[in-house]
Motif scaffolding. Structure first.
Motif, PDB file in Angstrom:
ATOM      1  N   MET A  32       0.926  12.765  -6.556  1.00 38.79           N
ATOM      2  CA  MET A  32       1.446  11.561  -6.731  1.00 38.79           C
ATOM      3  C   MET A  32       1.116  11.019  -8.010  1.00 38.79           C
ATOM      4  N   LYS A  33       1.870  10.185  -8.686  1.00 35.75           N
ATOM      5  CA  LYS A  33       1.422   9.291  -9.709  1.00 35.75           C
ATOM      6  C   LYS A  33       0.918   8.088  -9.484  1.00 35.75           C
ATOM      7  N   LEU A  34      -0.459   7.945  -9.734  1.00 33.29           N
ATOM      8  CA  LEU A  34      -1.226   6.886  -9.301  1.00 33.29           C
ATOM      9  C   LEU A  34      -1.757   5.975 -10.353  1.00 33.29           C
ATOM     10  N   SER A  35      -2.092   4.774  -9.990  1.00 30.38           N
ATOM     11  CA  SER A  35      -2.813   4.049 -11.043  1.00 30.38           C
ATOM     12  C   SER A  35      -3.577   2.932 -10.225  1.00 30.38           C
ATOM     13  N   ARG A  36      -3.996   1.874 -10.981  1.00 21.47           N
ATOM     14  CA  ARG A  36      -4.837   0.671 -10.356  1.00 21.47           C
ATOM     15  C   ARG A  36      -4.114  -0.302  -9.624  1.00 21.47           C
ATOM     16  N   GLN A  37      -2.772  -0.119  -9.776  1.00 19.01           N
ATOM     17  CA  GLN A  37      -1.990  -1.084  -8.962  1.00 19.01           C
ATOM     18  C   GLN A  37      -1.907  -0.352  -7.602  1.00 19.01           C
ATOM     19  N   ASP A  38      -2.434   0.860  -7.192  1.00 24.64           N
ATOM     20  CA  ASP A  38      -2.414   1.518  -5.970  1.00 24.64           C
ATOM     21  C   ASP A  38      -3.402   1.341  -4.914  1.00 24.64           C
TER      22      ASP A  38
ATOM     23  N   ASN B 131       7.503  -6.729   4.391  1.00 24.27           N
ATOM     24  CA  ASN B 131       7.764  -8.317   4.450  1.00 24.27           C
ATOM     25  C   ASN B 131       7.066  -9.052   3.331  1.00 24.27           C
ATOM     26  N   LEU B 132       5.903  -8.577   2.841  1.00 26.68           N
ATOM     27  CA  LEU B 132       5.165  -9.055   1.877  1.00 26.68           C
ATOM     28  C   LEU B 132       5.555  -8.435   0.340  1.00 26.68           C
ATOM     29  N   ASN B 133       6.608  -7.802   0.344  1.00 28.93           N
ATOM     30  CA  ASN B 133       6.950  -7.162  -0.917  1.00 28.93           C
ATOM     31  C   ASN B 133       6.193  -6.107  -1.696  1.00 28.93           C
ATOM     32  N   TYR B 134       5.431  -5.205  -0.897  1.00 26.09           N
ATOM     33  CA  TYR B 134       4.771  -4.427  -1.349  1.00 26.09           C
ATOM     34  C   TYR B 134       5.737  -3.082  -1.472  1.00 26.09           C
ATOM     35  N   ARG B 135       5.624  -2.193  -2.406  1.00 24.22           N
ATOM     36  CA  ARG B 135       6.359  -1.041  -2.641  1.00 24.22           C
ATOM     37  C   ARG B 135       5.506  -0.031  -1.669  1.00 24.22           C
ATOM     38  N   ILE B 136       6.139   0.879  -0.818  1.00 25.65           N
ATOM     39  CA  ILE B 136       5.529   1.605   0.374  1.00 25.65           C
ATOM     40  C   ILE B 136       5.681   3.131   0.081  1.00 25.65           C
ATOM     41  N   THR B 137       4.719   3.889   0.122  1.00 25.87           N
ATOM     42  CA  THR B 137       4.752   5.195   0.206  1.00 25.87           C
ATOM     43  C   THR B 137       4.059   5.733   1.443  1.00 25.87           C
ATOM     44  N   VAL B 138       4.579   6.826   2.010  1.00 24.17           N
ATOM     45  CA  VAL B 138       4.212   7.417   3.446  1.00 24.17           C
ATOM     46  C   VAL B 138       4.255   8.937   3.086  1.00 24.17           C
ATOM     47  N   PRO B 139       3.032   9.548   2.917  1.00 25.30           N
ATOM     48  CA  PRO B 139       2.830  10.763   2.737  1.00 25.30           C
ATOM     49  C   PRO B 139       3.139  11.402   4.236  1.00 25.30           C
TER      50      PRO B 139
ATOM     51  N   ILE C 138      -4.342 -11.164   0.426  1.00 20.74           N
ATOM     52  CA  ILE C 138      -4.909 -11.926  -0.554  1.00 20.74           C
ATOM     53  C   ILE C 138      -6.056 -10.771  -1.441  1.00 20.74           C
ATOM     54  N   ASP C 139      -6.898  -9.757  -0.832  1.00 21.17           N
ATOM     55  CA  ASP C 139      -7.404  -8.772  -1.286  1.00 21.17           C
ATOM     56  C   ASP C 139      -6.717  -7.854  -2.267  1.00 21.17           C
ATOM     57  N   LEU C 140      -5.650  -7.601  -1.790  1.00 17.35           N
ATOM     58  CA  LEU C 140      -4.712  -6.657  -2.835  1.00 17.35           C
ATOM     59  C   LEU C 140      -4.170  -7.490  -3.780  1.00 17.35           C
ATOM     60  N   ARG C 141      -3.855  -8.407  -3.664  1.00 20.16           N
ATOM     61  CA  ARG C 141      -3.083  -9.283  -4.544  1.00 20.16           C
ATOM     62  C   ARG C 141      -4.048  -9.919  -5.704  1.00 20.16           C
ATOM     63  N   SER C 142      -5.286  -9.951  -5.329  1.00 17.29           N
ATOM     64  CA  SER C 142      -6.220 -10.510  -6.138  1.00 17.29           C
ATOM     65  C   SER C 142      -6.678  -9.222  -7.136  1.00 17.29           C
ATOM     66  N   ARG C 143      -6.534  -8.004  -6.816  1.00 18.04           N
ATOM     67  CA  ARG C 143      -6.740  -6.906  -7.399  1.00 18.04           C
ATOM     68  C   ARG C 143      -5.337  -6.342  -8.295  1.00 18.04           C
ATOM     69  N   GLN C 144      -4.295  -7.058  -8.163  1.00 16.07           N
ATOM     70  CA  GLN C 144      -2.929  -6.916  -8.822  1.00 16.07           C
ATOM     71  C   GLN C 144      -2.396  -5.473  -8.158  1.00 16.07           C
ATOM     72  N   ILE C 145      -2.789  -5.163  -7.008  1.00 14.21           N
ATOM     73  CA  ILE C 145      -1.997  -4.361  -6.376  1.00 14.21           C
ATOM     74  C   ILE C 145      -0.702  -4.411  -5.587  1.00 14.21           C
ATOM     75  N   ASN C 146       0.330  -3.738  -6.035  1.00 10.91           N
ATOM     76  CA  ASN C 146       1.567  -4.057  -5.571  1.00 10.91           C
ATOM     77  C   ASN C 146       2.184  -2.542  -5.033  1.00 10.91           C
TER      78      ASN C 146
END
Length: 190
Positions: A4-10, A153-161, A123-131
């Motif tokens: 997967m192409k991953l980054s700090r926002q994951d 419902n919280l507008n996160y992009r979702i991946t399911v392996p 809150i924990d995810l958003r404070s780390r700019q995780i989307n």
């Protein structure tokens, strides 16, 4: 197995990968389908950390025979704090022991199906700019599903392996994967 192409926002969520949900003697186990995905989950965790992302282990916790918890009427007692059943299953136990002091790896208690329900996860995810959340673990059509619905419902992009989630039965597995894709717009990999 694709990279997967991953980054700090994951953030990789490794949901409920405990003895009670995975081991043969577990109180509410998905058994072999859950057991065979251990190495895939660990590979994903290592890839996520290498990319600067986060690994979160939302883990069910219960009190035996809690008359106020709805699951008491639905399922046998499981994932009781301080028991073998709540310990991480197999190779994940060793992986967590090696990485638990990394600031980007943490275990969190949850008391409902969704890792977002009644927790600070959003809150924990958003404070780390995780989307973007990558959902792994068990059970595909219960806790992984409810976490995915809340993430949607919280507008996160979702991946399911799909080789890193397992259900109590094949019908639940197939239904869950289909729901992630067609109703929640999740990217299904593997």
């Amino acid at each position: 197995m694709e990279l997967m192409k991953l980054s700090r926002q994951d953030a990789l969520l490794m949901i409920d990968y405990t003895n009670d949900f995975v081991a043969d003697q577990g109180a509410l186990t998905c058994g072999q389908p859950g057991q065979v995905m251990a190495n895939r989950m660990i590979t994903l965790a290592d890839q996520t950390l290498a990319a600067g992302g986060w690994v979160i282990l939302p883990t069910d916790v219960h009190t035996p025979n809690d008359p106020y918890h709805p699951e008491t009427k639905l399922f046998p007692s499981h994932n009781v704090r301080g028991t073998w059943g709540r310990e991480f299953y197999g190779p994940l136990a060793d992986w967590y022991t090696q990485h638990q002091h990394d600031d980007r790896v943490w275990m969190m208690d949850k008391t409902r199906y969704s890792a977002f329900a009644g927790t600070s996860l959003d809150i924990d995810l958003r404070s780390r700019q995780i989307n973007h959340v990558i959902l792994t673990g068990v059970c595909t059509d219960i806790c992984v599903l409810h976490t995915a619905v809340d993430a949607y419902n919280l507008n996160y992009r979702i991946t399911v392996p799909q080789t890193a989630v397992a259900a109590l039965n094949e019908a639940g597995q197939q239904w869950g994967i289909g729901h992630f894709k067609s109703v929640l717009g999740a990217e299904i990999t593997d």
